[in-house]
Design a protein around this motif. Structure first.
Motif, PDB file in Angstrom:
ATOM      1  N   GLY A 135      36.680  53.733  37.632  1.00  0.00           N
ATOM      2  CA  GLY A 135      36.774  53.589  39.285  1.00  0.00           C
ATOM      3  C   GLY A 135      36.148  55.002  39.710  1.00  0.00           C
ATOM      4  N   VAL A 188      33.847  48.540  46.095  1.00  0.00           N
ATOM      5  CA  VAL A 188      35.031  47.472  46.142  1.00  0.00           C
ATOM      6  C   VAL A 188      33.531  46.265  46.474  1.00  0.00           C
ATOM      7  N   PRO A 204      32.644  41.664  37.716  1.00  0.00           N
ATOM      8  CA  PRO A 204      32.995  40.456  36.207  1.00  0.00           C
ATOM      9  C   PRO A 204      32.302  39.794  36.557  1.00  0.00           C
ATOM     10  N   THR A 217      43.109  46.190  42.539  1.00  0.00           N
ATOM     11  CA  THR A 217      42.985  44.977  42.598  1.00  0.00           C
ATOM     12  C   THR A 217      41.436  44.302  41.334  1.00  0.00           C
ATOM     13  N   PHE A 218      40.885  44.954  40.888  1.00  0.00           N
ATOM     14  CA  PHE A 218      39.725  44.569  39.934  1.00  0.00           C
ATOM     15  C   PHE A 218      40.192  44.945  38.330  1.00  0.00           C
ATOM     16  N   GLU A 219      41.017  45.660  38.444  1.00  0.00           N
ATOM     17  CA  GLU A 219      41.877  46.254  37.335  1.00  0.00           C
ATOM     18  C   GLU A 219      40.930  47.116  36.293  1.00  0.00           C
ATOM     19  N   LEU A 220      40.007  47.971  36.641  1.00  0.00           N
ATOM     20  CA  LEU A 220      39.131  49.320  36.593  1.00  0.00           C
ATOM     21  C   LEU A 220      40.214  50.329  36.376  1.00  0.00           C
ATOM     22  N   ALA A 234      32.725  46.606  42.427  1.00  0.00           N
ATOM     23  CA  ALA A 234      33.673  46.047  41.606  1.00  0.00           C
ATOM     24  C   ALA A 234      33.819  44.690  41.334  1.00  0.00           C
ATOM     25  N   GLY A 235      33.172  44.032  43.148  1.00  0.00           N
ATOM     26  CA  GLY A 235      33.495  42.534  43.014  1.00  0.00           C
ATOM     27  C   GLY A 235      33.101  41.253  42.117  1.00  0.00           C
ATOM     28  N   VAL A 252      39.847  49.884  44.471  1.00  0.00           N
ATOM     29  CA  VAL A 252      39.317  48.695  42.917  1.00  0.00           C
ATOM     30  C   VAL A 252      40.267  49.251  41.658  1.00  0.00           C
TER      31      VAL A 252
END
Length: 108
Positions: free
Chosen positions: A38, A97, A104, A30-33, A100-101, A27
């Motif tokens: 995270g 996951v 945004p 991939t998702f810039e947390l 977190a996707g 996370v």
């Protein structure tokens, strides 16, 4: 597979820590947390899902016919907490996951 992994306390702990760290790392990369964000999100998801997973497969002492003297007959005969910790960890990693996707997209 889960039953074999949950036979020892240390084996269960190692799998929970490894899968949790991997999920948070995915996370974060991939998702810039941030790592703290995270980890906090994973912690909340894990505890929420733990309480959702706990009732699955429970048989009370009364249903099993093995009521221990001095205990509540509705108490679980074999709670299987290590297995449930592993299932919670695996499901939480997937949910983390997905969440977190989706975050945004919601503008948060």
């Amino acid at each position: 597979m889960v039953k074999n992994l949950s036979e020892s306390f240390w084996g269960t702990t190692a799998v929970v820590v490894a899968v949790s760290a991997l999920a948070v790392a995915v996370v974060v990369m991939t998702f810039e947390l941030r790592i703290s964000g995270g980890t906090a999100l994973y912690f909340i998801i894990w505890w929420t899902l733990l309480f959702a997973i706990l009732p699955f497969g429970i048989r009370s002492q009364a249903e099993a016919g093995e009521v221990v003297e001095g205990s509540e007959p509705g108490a679980p005969a074999a709670p299987g907490l290590r297995e449930k910790a592993l299932w919670t960890t695996f499901v939480s990693a997937v949910v983390l996951v997905i969440v977190a996707g989706v975050l945004p997209l919601s503008g948060l």
